[in-house]
Design a protein around this motif. Structure first.
Motif, short mmCIF file in Angstrom:
data_model
loop_
_atom_site.label_atom_id
_atom_site.label_comp_id
_atom_site.label_asym_id
_atom_site.label_seq_id
_atom_site.Cartn_x
_atom_site.Cartn_y
_atom_site.Cartn_z
N ALA A 397 0.83 -1.21 0.00
CA ALA A 397 0.00 0.00 0.00
C ALA A 397 0.87 1.26 0.00
O ALA A 397 0.59 2.22 -0.73
CB ALA A 397 -0.92 -0.01 1.22
N THR A 401 1.16 3.73 -3.36
CA THR A 401 0.64 5.08 -3.17
C THR A 401 1.71 6.12 -3.45
O THR A 401 1.47 7.15 -4.09
CB THR A 401 0.12 5.26 -1.74
N LEU A 417 -8.20 4.75 3.62
CA LEU A 417 -8.36 4.37 2.22
C LEU A 417 -7.42 3.23 1.85
O LEU A 417 -7.82 2.27 1.20
CB LEU A 417 -8.11 5.58 1.32
N LEU A 418 -6.15 3.34 2.28
CA LEU A 418 -5.16 2.32 1.93
C LEU A 418 -5.47 0.97 2.54
O LEU A 418 -5.05 -0.06 2.02
CB LEU A 418 -3.76 2.76 2.37
N GLN A 419 -6.20 0.95 3.64
CA GLN A 419 -6.53 -0.31 4.30
C GLN A 419 -7.88 -0.86 3.86
O GLN A 419 -8.26 -1.96 4.25
CB GLN A 419 -6.51 -0.11 5.82
N SER A 420 -8.58 -0.11 3.01
CA SER A 420 -9.90 -0.55 2.58
C SER A 420 -9.80 -1.53 1.41
O SER A 420 -8.90 -1.44 0.59
CB SER A 420 -10.76 0.64 2.17
N LYS A 421 -10.73 -2.45 1.35
CA LYS A 421 -10.80 -3.41 0.25
C LYS A 421 -11.96 -3.01 -0.67
O LYS A 421 -12.95 -3.71 -0.80
CB LYS A 421 -10.97 -4.83 0.79
N ASP A 424 -12.17 2.07 -4.52
CA ASP A 424 -11.66 3.42 -4.30
C ASP A 424 -10.18 3.40 -3.90
O ASP A 424 -9.50 4.43 -3.99
CB ASP A 424 -12.46 4.12 -3.20
N ASN A 425 -9.70 2.25 -3.47
CA ASN A 425 -8.31 2.08 -3.06
C ASN A 425 -7.51 1.63 -4.29
O ASN A 425 -7.66 0.49 -4.73
CB ASN A 425 -8.22 1.05 -1.94
#
Length: 556
Positions: A397, A401, A417-421, A424-425
């Protein structure tokens, strides 16, 4: 047919036009550009690819651009694999490929494997790429994170484009900061607070414990005698920790170059002798100066002070010359936002040494990054450690990024956001496309679909044409990202490729359908050919992520 192959076809048609006298240029064929640029037209109705070469050459040829375009189009229409050539506007040439020729790219990619996307745009270039180069007086922190990710990605791109690259870390292990560092660890050994101006983080307690474990007698030695030992042991321990953090971040250095060796191996004296031979050394006021103002610096720089001590600038000059002596034609420096003042002086060093400051040295300045909600390190005190960021957000991530934005733009990283699955990530979106392609291949194999047949002419669905066009752009994307030192071009490309793949996946079946009675339709060559396209997409996604130092999971 890849864009590169089509570019060669267009250039060949131009050469034929020159030989036939249809196109007269001042210097003949030498007037033609080395590379003919072909791009995707804004509307797919205009064809698969477009080129503006007729507009570029018309003035030299003394022709109307459209007239030149018509002459070139006539020759291109005779080329096998090109189904249509049209002229638009003042002289744009739009090219449509035969479906079988366009689809052949899927097979080419699969057979090329991890080499697809590699090119020779920078073949013959020998590059020294220096980045991070943090002082070995503490752990790597958020300020080093961006250059670690970008520097490593740039090195991968340069290698993929044919350059011979050495990743180098300059260890600032000389100077007063190392004495302050040693004094800080010494204070911890004796259970004292660090001296004013020292390094107060908890990590100095850890280093003190390691030093004592290696040399228990140090606590009872006179401090003056013990200090050099403490300095060396603590330095080696801290450097080892830096190397481990970099390895955890997927960053590899070919060379760790010690600043101390510049002093102990006579490199500074040798550099001054070389610069004196070039005629840019001046002795005045008891000191030795380098006339960097001869080449645009705002003031001349002292190399050796009146008391005989070399300056930091002397070490910088000697270090540059060692890179030159080691055979590096191109020296690339990646520096932080607070190093703008180094640009003129480093370029002046190159010029004083006899190099071309516009060709042999390149200095990239990066902007700062921040992470919302990041906490100061308990161990390091007043900084956010890279090791903590890796543990919190993950290498993939972070690296993706940091790679997807131009180096000169500030970044505020959103950890949620970076930890979301979710789509949008961006890193999830691209990795999920790869995992989806791998899963689709597994499902196809379970239904006996394999790659035993390939018929490129079957790939006629609009989403297949779109996906193939995206795949064809990968080599040129890699080459331009390498030449411009812009890894974000690869990241943004991967996101558009993932979008094209998801669109194709939703419209085109690669596996046979199951009927209401439970029976499965027969496997056809269309299924098999689509498996090639699926696997080609997975390969390009994998290759692109690898260039950014990001993994390509097969399951998510």
């Amino acid at each position: 047919m890849t864009p590169e192959e089509l570019s060669h076809v267009v250039k060949s048609a131009l050469l034929q036009s020159v030989d036939a006298g249809e196109l007269t240029l001042p210097e003949g064929a030498a007037s033609l550009p080395d590379d003919i640029r072909v791009e995707r037209p804004k509307s797919r109705d205009h064809g698969d690819w477009a080129t503006t070469v007729a507009l570029q050459l018309a003035k030299k040829a003394g022709m109307n651009p459209r007239q030149l375009a018509e002459a070139l189009a006539a020759r291109l229409r005779e080329v096998s694999g090109i189904s249509a050539v049209g002229i638009a506007g003042p002289g744009f040439i739009n090219i449509t490929l035969d479906a079988a020729v366009a689809g052949q790219l899927a097979r080419t990619i699969v057979e090329s494997g991890e080499r697809f996307g590699h090119n020779e745009a920078l073949a013959g270039h020998t590059v020294n790429l220096e980045f991070v180069s943090a002082n070995p007086t503490g752990p790597l922190h958020i300020g080093h994170t961006r250059w670690a990710a970008l520097g490593d990605a740039i090195g991968r791109l340069l290698r993929a484009s044919g350059a011979e690259v050495t990743n180098e870390y300059y260890i600032n292990d000389a100077g007063n900061q190392m004495n302050v560092f040693a004094s800080s660890v010494m204070a911890r050994i004796h259970g004292e607070d660090v001296p004013e101006g020292g390094y107060p983080g908890e990590y100095t307690k850890d280093l003190a414990a390691e030093v004592l474990a290696a040399r228990p007698e140090i606590r009872d030695m006179p401090r003056e005698e013990a200090l050099p030992i403490v300095r060396e042991l603590a330095y080696q321990s801290q450097l080892a920790q830096i190397k481990k953090t970099l390895a955890d971040f997927g960053v590899h250095f070919d060379v760790y170059y010690s600043e101390t060796t510049l002093h102990t191996e006579g490199k500074i004296e040798s550099a001054i002798a070389t610069l004196r031979e070039q005629g840019h050394i001046e002795d005045r006021d008891g000191a030795i100066w380098l006339r960097t103002t001869d080449f645009g610096d705002d003031k001349d720089r002292v190399l050796i002070k009146a008391d005989g001590e070399p300056t930091y600038f002397a070490a910088d000059a000697a270090y540059y010359l060692t890179k030159r002596e080691r055979g590096f034609e191109k020296k690339i420096y990646l520096l932080g936002a607070d190093h703008h003042g180094y640009v003129a002086r480093l370029k002046a060093i190159a010029a004083c040494a006899g190099d071309d400051a516009e060709k042999n040295i390149e200095i990239l300045i990066g902007q700062l990054m921040s992470v919302r909600g990041a906490k100061l390190s308990k161990r390091a005190g007043n900084i956010i450690e890279l090791a903590d960021l890796i543990e919190w957000l993950g290498t993939d991530a972070l690296r993706y990024t940091l790679a997807r934005f131009p180096a000169d733009s500030p970044i505020d990283v959103d950890p949620e956001l970076l930890q979301s699955k979710t789509n949008d990530n961006p890193v999830f979106y691209v990795q999920y496309a790869h995992a989806r392609a791998c899963n689709a291949a597994r499902n196809a194999a379970a239904l006996t679909v394999d790659r035993s047949a390939f018929d490129a002419s079957l790939l006629t669905h609009p989403t297949e044409e779109e996906l193939l066009a995206h795949l064809g752009r990968f080599p040129s994307t890699v080459a331009s990202a390498a030449e411009l030192r812009e890894p974000h071009r690869v990241a943004r490309y991967l996101e558009s490729l993932a979008s094209a793949y998801h669109g194709w996946y939703a419209k085109c079946r690669m596996s046979p359908s199951t009927h209401e009675d439970g029976s499965v339709e027969d496997v056809t060559d269309l299924h098999r050919t689509r498996l090639w396209l699926n696997d080609a997409t997975a390969q390009v996604l994998r290759n692109g992520l690898a260039l950014l130092g990001v993994s390509a999971p097969e399951k998510m």
